[in-house]
Scaffold this active site. Structure first.
Site, short mmCIF file in Angstrom:
data_model
loop_
_atom_site.label_atom_id
_atom_site.label_comp_id
_atom_site.label_asym_id
_atom_site.label_seq_id
_atom_site.Cartn_x
_atom_site.Cartn_y
_atom_site.Cartn_z
N GLU A 330 43.85 31.54 55.13
CA GLU A 330 44.74 32.54 55.44
C GLU A 330 44.90 33.19 53.14
O GLU A 330 45.36 34.85 53.25
CB GLU A 330 46.01 31.57 55.37
CG GLU A 330 47.21 32.61 55.07
CD GLU A 330 48.29 32.65 53.96
OE1 GLU A 330 49.26 33.61 53.62
OE2 GLU A 330 47.69 32.17 52.93
N GLU A 331 44.22 32.42 52.74
CA GLU A 331 44.73 32.81 51.45
C GLU A 331 43.77 33.77 51.18
O GLU A 331 44.17 34.48 50.26
CB GLU A 331 44.68 31.16 49.96
CG GLU A 331 45.47 30.58 50.60
CD GLU A 331 46.77 30.89 50.05
OE1 GLU A 331 47.07 31.93 49.63
OE2 GLU A 331 48.02 30.03 50.28
N HIS A 430 50.53 27.83 44.23
CA HIS A 430 48.67 28.96 43.95
C HIS A 430 48.03 27.64 42.68
O HIS A 430 47.36 28.41 42.21
CB HIS A 430 48.24 30.06 43.94
CG HIS A 430 48.33 30.57 45.11
ND1 HIS A 430 48.65 31.79 45.23
CD2 HIS A 430 48.83 29.99 46.22
CE1 HIS A 430 48.77 32.24 46.58
NE2 HIS A 430 48.56 31.32 47.14
#
Ligand SMILES: [Zn+2]
Length: 466
Positions: A330-331, A430
């Site tokens: 996803e990132e 993050h």
């Protein structure tokens, strides 16, 4: 009513403005509602999600997409699904480019020599051999950079200092994150040698926030990194002296050819319509700095635990199946979800009855949004009513389905959003501080309770959300 009459009534009501009439609503059985209530209350006493999250973040830890750690996480997920007794467990392949962080450093050379705390942005290229030594060109926002003449930027290190605002909904992220996603290509087109941004985060710690940079095809690629919030403040103060500020920046990364990774899927088989299913999504990859507890270990744990609680504790299986999808990468740009949507769009997307995603940390759910047809709104309203004692209200906006599941929404699957309180989410998001100790086990139980209500009712109600 015969089927033909029902269709005629539906067609008529559509013609009259799309409102459903009471006569055509498919009722929600009292028994389903009772079961959902019982399961909700059991979830509030159950720590399975926390145990899964502790297992993932301790035994695997950080799991950068396409790295050996993501592969380990995928093996962990398969083993857990099997251990929990999911009826079907499988993997669907995803090709993911392999980006690796090697090193990063920045310091002010002039006028006040000192180091700065930075992190390379995900997918950033390296600086040229010997690093970049250049003057800083400061812009308050991405829009200011866009408006700037190339002569202000050429040969310099661009610095964008916009600060993300804190909101319960996370609404400050969208406007701020443009600097991270689009800043590098914009700066490179104007001749910049590298770009530094203020971290897209709401904390005041000296921990920079990483996150993906999106290089556009038609722009040169320059190295991109984020300063922690206090370092961005420091650099703004130094610039405030009005002298030329010289920085020395070195970033070393590698980008290799795509490798085969997987979306990992576990399914609880329905009792009457097993080929139809409710989708619960989250992503298994994380950034490399923390252990990915809130992003998105929490979502993995919440959705796995919710489906498992239903299979373990419901007096009978719901009509339809429950499909828990742990997306890859996803990132790095919703890679697993995009490939899943592509693979299923022309095939069985109509069997994906409705879905939602847990990917906004570990704060409590406070609102339920939906994008469904009017004739199914009474079911979503009932879900919200059953979530009421958990502190959940009906949201006054449409659902988009979350970053991954939203890709299925785009190809026609109805979606819900179980909106979480994100007030503190972007303090940790993050960063190296995204670790298990930040997760409140009580809030995690509340999440599972809300997901169990949605999942059970959606799977057991015989009507359509389309
Ligand atoms: Zn996430």
């Amino acid at each position: 009513m015969t089927m033909k009459n029902i269709l005629t009534a539906a067609a008529l009501s559509m013609a009259l403005g799309g409102m459903a009439t009471a006569a055509e609503l498919v009722p929600l059985a009292d028994e389903s509602v009772e079961t959902a209530k019982v399961l909700r209350d059991k979830a509030l006493e159950n720590d399975e999600a926390y145990e899964l999250l502790a297992s993932l973040t301790t035994e695997v830890g950080a799991r950068l997409a396409a790295s050996p750690k993501e592969a380990e996480a995928q093996a962990w997920a398969v083993a857990k699904f099997l251990e929990l007794g999911f009826d079907r467990v499988w993997k669907e392949p995803v090709m993911v480019p392999k980006w690796t962080r090697l090193s990063e450093s920045a310091h002010v050379a002039e006028p006040f020599a000192q180091p700065l705390t930075i992190t390379a942005l995900g997918k950033s290229v390296s600086t040229p051999e010997g690093g970049v030594q250049a003057e800083v060109a400061h812009f308050a926002t991405f829009e200011d950079l866009k408006a700037a003449d190339a002569s202000e930027v050429e040969g310099k290190i661009v610095f964008i200092s916009n600060r993300m605002e804190r909101f319960k909904t996370g609404a400050g992220y969208g406007p701020a994150v443009r600097a991270r996603g689009a800043g590098a290509s914009e700066a490179a087109r104007k001749g910049a040698k590298a770009i530094l941004i203020r971290s897209i985060g709401t904390d005041t710690h000296r921990l920079p926030h990483t996150g993906g940079v999106n290089y556009e095809e038609d722009a040169p690629k320059i190295a991109a990194a984020a300063l922690s919030n206090p370092d961005a403040d420091q650099l703004v103060r130094i610039l405030g002296y009005g002298e030329t500020v010289q920085l020395d920046l070195t970033i070393q990364t590698t980008m290799e050819e795509p490798v085969e990774m997987f979306n990992v899927i576990g399914e609880v088989t329905g009792s009457e319509a097993p080929d139809e299913f409710v989708v619960l999504g989250s992503h298994l990859d994380s950034w490399d700095l923390g252990t990915g507890a809130i992003d998105d270990g929490a979502g993995v744990a919440i959705t796995m635990a919710a489906a498992n609680l239903i299979q373990d504790m419901a007096p009978k299986r719901p009509r339809r199946s429950i499909r828990v999808i742990l997306f890859s990468a996803e990132e790095l740009g919703l890679i697993g979800a995009r490939q899943y949507a592509e693979a299923h769009e022309g095939k069985d997307i109509d069997k994906h009855i409705i879905g939602g995603e847990s990917d906004f940390g570990a704060g409590p759910v406070w609102a339920l949004a939906s994008t469904v047809n009017p004739a199914s709104l009474h079911v979503v309203d009932k879900m919200a009513a059953l979530m009421g004692p958990l502190g959940v209200v009906r949201a006054d906006r449409k659902a988009y389905g979350g970053p991954d599941v939203g890709q299925l929404g785009k190809v026609g699957m109805p979606v819900v959003d179980l909106m979480q309180d994100g007030t503190d989410y972007f303090d940790l998001h993050h960063t190296a501080d995204d670790t298990l100790d930040k997760v409140d086990p009580v809030a995690l139980r509340q999440n599972v309770a809300a997901w169990v209500v949605f999942t059970y009712l959606a799977a057991d109600w015989p009507g359509s959300f389309r």
